[in-house]
Design a protein around this motif. Sequence first.
Motif, mmCIF file in Angstrom:
data_model
loop_
_atom_site.group_PDB
_atom_site.id
_atom_site.type_symbol
_atom_site.label_atom_id
_atom_site.label_comp_id
_atom_site.label_asym_id
_atom_site.label_seq_id
_atom_site.Cartn_x
_atom_site.Cartn_y
_atom_site.Cartn_z
ATOM 1 N N ARG A 30 -13.552 -15.588 -7.985
ATOM 2 C CA ARG A 30 -13.738 -14.557 -6.964
ATOM 3 C C ARG A 30 -12.387 -14.139 -6.403
ATOM 4 N N ILE A 31 -12.388 -12.971 -5.766
ATOM 5 C CA ILE A 31 -11.203 -12.502 -5.058
ATOM 6 C C ILE A 31 -11.551 -12.367 -3.584
ATOM 7 N N THR A 32 -10.545 -12.570 -2.731
ATOM 8 C CA THR A 32 -10.782 -12.513 -1.286
ATOM 9 C C THR A 32 -10.009 -11.388 -0.613
ATOM 10 N N GLY A 33 -9.222 -10.667 -1.378
ATOM 11 C CA GLY A 33 -8.425 -9.586 -0.804
ATOM 12 C C GLY A 33 -7.325 -9.192 -1.761
ATOM 13 N N ALA A 34 -6.212 -8.735 -1.228
ATOM 14 C CA ALA A 34 -5.095 -8.310 -2.076
ATOM 15 C C ALA A 34 -3.786 -8.640 -1.384
ATOM 16 N N ILE A 35 -2.780 -8.913 -2.213
ATOM 17 C CA ILE A 35 -1.417 -9.125 -1.723
ATOM 18 C C ILE A 35 -0.575 -7.949 -2.186
ATOM 19 N N ALA A 36 0.284 -7.452 -1.327
ATOM 20 C CA ALA A 36 1.093 -6.268 -1.644
ATOM 21 C C ALA A 36 2.543 -6.540 -1.272
ATOM 22 N N PHE A 37 3.449 -6.266 -2.212
ATOM 23 C CA PHE A 37 4.873 -6.456 -1.986
ATOM 24 C C PHE A 37 5.563 -5.095 -1.940
ATOM 25 N N GLN A 38 6.361 -4.890 -0.895
ATOM 26 C CA GLN A 38 7.111 -3.640 -0.746
ATOM 27 C C GLN A 38 8.479 -3.811 -1.409
ATOM 28 N N VAL A 39 8.682 -3.089 -2.515
ATOM 29 C CA VAL A 39 9.946 -3.170 -3.257
ATOM 30 C C VAL A 39 10.952 -2.224 -2.611
ATOM 31 N N ASN A 52 -8.304 2.184 4.111
ATOM 32 C CA ASN A 52 -9.386 3.040 3.612
ATOM 33 C C ASN A 52 -9.749 4.133 4.607
ATOM 34 N N THR A 53 -9.587 3.839 5.924
ATOM 35 C CA THR A 53 -10.002 4.807 6.943
ATOM 36 C C THR A 53 -8.882 5.183 7.899
ATOM 37 N N GLY A 54 -7.794 4.450 7.902
ATOM 38 C CA GLY A 54 -6.725 4.658 8.865
ATOM 39 C C GLY A 54 -5.743 5.739 8.452
ATOM 40 N N PRO A 55 -4.584 5.795 9.103
ATOM 41 C CA PRO A 55 -3.615 6.872 8.881
ATOM 42 C C PRO A 55 -2.974 6.841 7.498
ATOM 43 N N TYR A 56 -3.108 5.740 6.757
ATOM 44 C CA TYR A 56 -2.460 5.650 5.448
ATOM 45 C C TYR A 56 -3.470 5.735 4.312
ATOM 46 N N ARG A 57 -4.664 6.241 4.612
ATOM 47 C CA ARG A 57 -5.730 6.260 3.613
ATOM 48 C C ARG A 57 -5.427 7.182 2.433
ATOM 49 N N ILE A 87 8.368 1.348 -2.973
ATOM 50 C CA ILE A 87 7.415 1.103 -4.056
ATOM 51 C C ILE A 87 6.571 -0.105 -3.663
ATOM 52 N N TRP A 88 5.265 -0.031 -3.958
ATOM 53 C CA TRP A 88 4.361 -1.149 -3.664
ATOM 54 C C TRP A 88 3.813 -1.727 -4.966
ATOM 55 N N VAL A 89 3.785 -3.056 -5.036
ATOM 56 C CA VAL A 89 3.132 -3.767 -6.131
ATOM 57 C C VAL A 89 1.960 -4.539 -5.516
ATOM 58 N N VAL A 90 0.749 -4.278 -6.026
ATOM 59 C CA VAL A 90 -0.468 -4.807 -5.411
ATOM 60 C C VAL A 90 -1.255 -5.596 -6.452
ATOM 61 N N SER A 91 -1.753 -6.771 -6.040
ATOM 62 C CA SER A 91 -2.572 -7.593 -6.933
ATOM 63 C C SER A 91 -3.636 -8.313 -6.105
ATOM 64 N N ALA A 114 -2.635 3.102 -0.675
ATOM 65 C CA ALA A 114 -4.064 2.925 -0.441
ATOM 66 C C ALA A 114 -4.862 3.148 -1.722
ATOM 67 N N GLU A 115 -4.476 4.167 -2.479
ATOM 68 C CA GLU A 115 -5.186 4.445 -3.728
ATOM 69 C C GLU A 115 -5.025 3.285 -4.713
ATOM 70 N N THR A 116 -3.828 2.751 -4.811
ATOM 71 C CA THR A 116 -3.580 1.625 -5.716
ATOM 72 C C THR A 116 -4.361 0.396 -5.272
ATOM 73 N N TYR A 117 -4.423 0.149 -3.948
ATOM 74 C CA TYR A 117 -5.209 -0.979 -3.426
ATOM 75 C C TYR A 117 -6.675 -0.846 -3.853
ATOM 76 N N ARG A 118 -7.222 0.334 -3.689
ATOM 77 C CA ARG A 118 -8.635 0.521 -4.038
ATOM 78 C C ARG A 118 -8.868 0.322 -5.539
ATOM 79 N N GLU A 119 -7.905 0.749 -6.361
ATOM 80 C CA GLU A 119 -8.066 0.600 -7.809
ATOM 81 C C GLU A 119 -8.061 -0.864 -8.224
ATOM 82 N N VAL A 120 -7.136 -1.659 -7.695
ATOM 83 C CA VAL A 120 -7.076 -3.068 -8.123
ATOM 84 C C VAL A 120 -8.240 -3.871 -7.562
#
Length: 718
Positions: free
Chosen positions: A287-296, A234-239, A276-280, A244-250
């Motif tokens: 409740r949710i505690t975070g997100a998992i992301a797979f680099q395709v 959200n704040t680092g070099p990949y924001r 390609i990233w798949v994020v869930s 990052a946008e997909t992470y924020r959306e999910v």
Amino acid sequence: MTESGHGVDEPARGRRRLRRPGLSIQSKLLIMLLGVSLVASVVVGAIGFINGRQSLHAASVDQLITIRSMRAAELTDAVHTMRLDASLHSRNLSAQTLSTQLNAAFDDLQQREITEEQQEQLETYYADTFIPELEARSDDEFGSEAFIPQSNAGRYLQLQYTVKNQDFDADYDALLTDNDSGDGSTYAAAADRYGDYFTRLIQQAGYEDALLLNLDGDVVFSAYKGVDLGTNVNTGPYRDTSFAETYREVIATNSVDSVGMTDFERWIPSMDVPAIWVVSPVGNDSRITGAIAFQVPLSRINDVMTGGEGWKGQGLGDTGEVYLVGRDDLMRSTSRILVEHPDTYADRLVSVGIAKDTAERIVDVGGTVLLQPVNTKAVAEAQAGRSGTIEGRDYIGGESVTAYAPLDIEGLDWVIIARIDTSEAFAPVADFTRTVLLSLLGILLAVSVLSLVLAQVFTRPIHRLVSAVHRVAEGDLDVQVPHGSRDEFGDLGSAFNDMASSLRIKQDLIDEQQKENEKLLHTLMPESVATRYKQGDEAITEAHENVSVVFAELVGFDELARDLSGEEEIGLLNSLMRGFDEAAEKAGVEKVRTLRGGYLASSGLVVPRVDNIRRSVEFARGLVGVIERFNAQNGAQLALRAGVDTGTVTSGLVARTSLAYDLWGDAVNLAYRVRSVTGEPGIYVSQAVRDRTSEIITYVQAGTVESDGRTETVWKVA
């Protein structure tokens, strides 16, 4: 008429010429035959050429469209699988536990003090190791300090894990399994205990990397332990990345069922390689505690588009390929031309106006994703939502036949293009053209010679009559010869015509009888078996694969027929069998034979059908309807036990003298056996039939039978 050389003097010859001026009959006949024959040959050849050329042209285009559609379906399935995997793994208890414990451990690490020496060690790693390697591979310049995490926890994790990767060609598996930093922290303990879950995901599912993020956007775990570990998206070099946008959306959905997917983008932690990233979200329904992301990895998409680089074996010949293009007109898969001809690829790109540094970069990295521009009409049409084919210039400057279409994949604005060089696509058309022209020239030459011979023959009555006799001997009974002259040749011609007419009448009678015989024979057996039987074969059998068999047994007919006369019994049975035959014709199945109390039919035996199993089950259900109507009309209480199976069968004549055509094999045996598994009326099918039709027909388990030493589950149509 007396010819020259037989005592005719010059004055007589002169008088003959005066009586017969102009062209001779032979010459006129020759000109007429040549004119009609040549014109007919040219017209027929032209029609055949035009129709054949169009058919071959359409076949080549249709094949390309088919390949494009198959690739689109395969890619859609692959993407669906990736999204499903992410959704399932995000609910996994190991992922939930790891997320909870690492989030807490990451928060604990925020209290760690980073000494000046450690800060200098981290800066040195970026300045001397990561940044030089990144610039060498990406051909760009980067500042080192921008990549250092802002948080104490992030910097601490990179010191414990990331800086160990001094050699970017090191053993990849060793990096995946090195989860315990040895510092005794709660983070190291949790990573060591549950990190193996991520390691197995990477190794078995073929992902490039897997990240675990908390709800604040911190990357609290990385399977590869790269420079993205510890950073904040959200704040680092990949924001500003799509990731990052997909992470924020999910995360904003607050639902574990949410899955987001990015387009290809250059991922700096992977040395600027497109990914390609798949994020869930990780968690459960509460409740949710975070997100998992797979680099395709890029190879995942390439394998689908290239079919494992098996272009030729999949109908694309020596020049065909299927590739993807994004909304930015850049490729999303690797070009076949680059794979097979890397030495000349850059020169070909430069020749069509591509910048030299771009062309050289494509060759250097060995890939066209996010580098190769494709500004063709086919891409523009597909991006406009249209599907079709076009002939014209391709992205490399050659002439191609192209089939294009948009891709209906959530989150990916891509189009799919299938192309093949025009010369190769239409090579059959060129070969056909050459063959037609050579054949037409041969026909014209043959017609010319034949016309000359016929002109000479038809000028002599005796030759004409001999020719007619020859034609009768060859089977042409429609031949007639002119007999207008009142001489012996006229009488002979009239007698010949009478003879030919008599022979024609007799032949017509024979042909009619033969047709009746053929019709009767075809009611007893399929045409292929009838043909072999007429040729004298003693033992006729044929093996068939993928055939469905229906064995239907009447229940209660003996009780019904007990008080009936023979004529009444046959009448009722014929009425039932006619209904069965009509049901077979309606369902598209073939009757094999009829029994007094049963009916054997097949589907896919005479006419191969991809849906033969469905047809067989529908036929059996149709028989139930026939019996219900029969019961209503006759006050009867008949029922039906039917068995259905599919597999390999053998058909043939089991007794030549009685022309008994029959069907046997495992599928017939199993169909016979499953019908009586319970003894109750109904439609019973094997496991294979149920597996192929369970989506359209409801079944209930009826029992089991033994077949070839194994237990076969039997299902009943509900």
